[in-house]
Design a protein around this motif. Sequence first.
Motif, PDB file in Angstrom:
ATOM      1  N   ALA A  64      11.572   9.766  11.599  1.00 27.36           N
ATOM      2  CA  ALA A  64      11.666   8.892  12.775  1.00 27.36           C
ATOM      3  C   ALA A  64      12.030   7.470  12.359  1.00 27.36           C
ATOM      4  O   ALA A  64      12.850   6.814  13.010  1.00 27.36           O
ATOM      5  CB  ALA A  64      10.341   8.901  13.535  1.00 27.36           C
ATOM      6  N   GLY A  65      11.432   6.997  11.284  1.00 30.75           N
ATOM      7  CA  GLY A  65      11.724   5.641  10.804  1.00 30.75           C
ATOM      8  C   GLY A  65      13.171   5.477  10.369  1.00 30.75           C
ATOM      9  O   GLY A  65      13.798   4.456  10.643  1.00 30.75           O
ATOM     10  N   ARG A  66      13.715   6.491   9.707  1.00 27.60           N
ATOM     11  CA  ARG A  66      15.122   6.418   9.281  1.00 27.60           C
ATOM     12  C   ARG A  66      16.049   6.374  10.490  1.00 27.60           C
ATOM     13  O   ARG A  66      17.000   5.586  10.522  1.00 27.60           O
ATOM     14  CB  ARG A  66      15.481   7.602   8.374  1.00 27.60           C
ATOM     15  CG  ARG A  66      15.036   7.413   6.946  1.00 27.60           C
ATOM     16  CD  ARG A  66      15.607   8.482   6.029  1.00 27.60           C
ATOM     17  NE  ARG A  66      15.064   9.800   6.316  1.00 27.60           N
ATOM     18  CZ  ARG A  66      13.892  10.254   5.844  1.00 27.60           C
ATOM     19  NH1 ARG A  66      13.164   9.484   5.056  1.00 27.60           N
ATOM     20  NH2 ARG A  66      13.480  11.466   6.158  1.00 27.60           N
ATOM     21  N   LEU A  67      15.768   7.199  11.491  1.00 27.45           N
ATOM     22  CA  LEU A  67      16.591   7.167  12.696  1.00 27.45           C
ATOM     23  C   LEU A  67      16.503   5.796  13.359  1.00 27.45           C
ATOM     24  O   LEU A  67      17.521   5.212  13.731  1.00 27.45           O
ATOM     25  CB  LEU A  67      16.159   8.254  13.684  1.00 27.45           C
ATOM     26  CG  LEU A  67      16.891   8.195  15.024  1.00 27.45           C
ATOM     27  CD1 LEU A  67      18.334   8.645  14.874  1.00 27.45           C
ATOM     28  CD2 LEU A  67      16.170   9.006  16.066  1.00 27.45           C
ATOM     29  N   ALA A  68      15.281   5.277  13.492  1.00 29.65           N
ATOM     30  CA  ALA A  68      15.091   3.973  14.135  1.00 29.65           C
ATOM     31  C   ALA A  68      15.804   2.870  13.351  1.00 29.65           C
ATOM     32  O   ALA A  68      16.449   2.002  13.930  1.00 29.65           O
ATOM     33  CB  ALA A  68      13.601   3.671  14.269  1.00 29.65           C
TER      34      ALA A  68
ATOM     35  N   GLY B 182      13.452  -0.017   4.469  1.00 28.04           N
ATOM     36  CA  GLY B 182      12.606   0.538   5.516  1.00 28.04           C
ATOM     37  C   GLY B 182      13.007   0.095   6.912  1.00 28.04           C
ATOM     38  O   GLY B 182      13.956  -0.647   7.107  1.00 28.04           O
ATOM     39  N   PHE B 183      12.239   0.586   7.876  1.00 27.12           N
ATOM     40  CA  PHE B 183      12.394   0.193   9.270  1.00 27.12           C
ATOM     41  C   PHE B 183      11.547  -1.052   9.494  1.00 27.12           C
ATOM     42  O   PHE B 183      10.366  -1.077   9.180  1.00 27.12           O
ATOM     43  CB  PHE B 183      11.938   1.336  10.182  1.00 27.12           C
ATOM     44  CG  PHE B 183      11.866   0.953  11.635  1.00 27.12           C
ATOM     45  CD1 PHE B 183      13.005   0.545  12.313  1.00 27.12           C
ATOM     46  CD2 PHE B 183      10.668   0.997  12.317  1.00 27.12           C
ATOM     47  CE1 PHE B 183      12.946   0.188  13.648  1.00 27.12           C
ATOM     48  CE2 PHE B 183      10.599   0.655  13.652  1.00 27.12           C
ATOM     49  CZ  PHE B 183      11.735   0.250  14.317  1.00 27.12           C
ATOM     50  N   HIS B 184      12.144  -2.094  10.046  1.00 28.53           N
ATOM     51  CA  HIS B 184      11.440  -3.366  10.188  1.00 28.53           C
ATOM     52  C   HIS B 184      11.050  -3.697  11.618  1.00 28.53           C
ATOM     53  O   HIS B 184      10.564  -4.784  11.887  1.00 28.53           O
ATOM     54  CB  HIS B 184      12.269  -4.499   9.585  1.00 28.53           C
ATOM     55  CG  HIS B 184      12.518  -4.289   8.123  1.00 28.53           C
ATOM     56  ND1 HIS B 184      11.521  -4.383   7.183  1.00 28.53           N
ATOM     57  CD2 HIS B 184      13.638  -3.943   7.451  1.00 28.53           C
ATOM     58  CE1 HIS B 184      12.014  -4.127   5.984  1.00 28.53           C
ATOM     59  NE2 HIS B 184      13.299  -3.855   6.121  1.00 28.53           N
ATOM     60  N   GLY B 185      11.260  -2.747  12.531  1.00 29.88           N
ATOM     61  CA  GLY B 185      10.797  -2.944  13.903  1.00 29.88           C
ATOM     62  C   GLY B 185       9.321  -2.598  14.016  1.00 29.88           C
ATOM     63  O   GLY B 185       8.656  -2.281  13.026  1.00 29.88           O
ATOM     64  N   ASP B 186       8.805  -2.628  15.224  1.00 28.77           N
ATOM     65  CA  ASP B 186       7.405  -2.274  15.459  1.00 28.77           C
ATOM     66  C   ASP B 186       7.264  -0.769  15.586  1.00 28.77           C
ATOM     67  O   ASP B 186       8.151  -0.086  16.117  1.00 28.77           O
ATOM     68  CB  ASP B 186       6.896  -2.947  16.737  1.00 28.77           C
ATOM     69  CG  ASP B 186       6.811  -4.460  16.590  1.00 28.77           C
ATOM     70  OD1 ASP B 186       6.453  -4.929  15.484  1.00 28.77           O
ATOM     71  OD2 ASP B 186       7.093  -5.164  17.558  1.00 28.77           O
TER      72      ASP B 186
END
Length: 105
Positions: free
Chosen positions: A39-43, A83-87
């Motif tokens: 999920a993090g990679r997609l985001a 990495g994913f840097h959003g919330d």
Amino acid sequence: RDPALRLASGADLVVHEATYDDDKADLAHQRGHSTPADAGRLARDASVRLLALWHFSPRYDNDPDWAARLRQQAAACGPDPHGFHGDVVLASDFLRLPVPKPPAA
């Protein structure tokens, strides 16, 4: 994954299942599920601002550290150095999430 990436591209909010944590990635993928890192990679790749994880295995019901671990795994995107840097939030039934306003242009 390409259709999901196109659909999520630039979204303010993406809700993504993460049934098993990253330690059970093989099991997740065998059963057609995702992990927090998936999920993090997609985001990350879709430039999403807020990622809500949902659809968790009941195996984590008695694990006091599961919530923090799943959020961390989504943010880290597995072994990927970027990495994913959003919330990241963990969704539950009837959760209300404010959709963040886009940054000013």
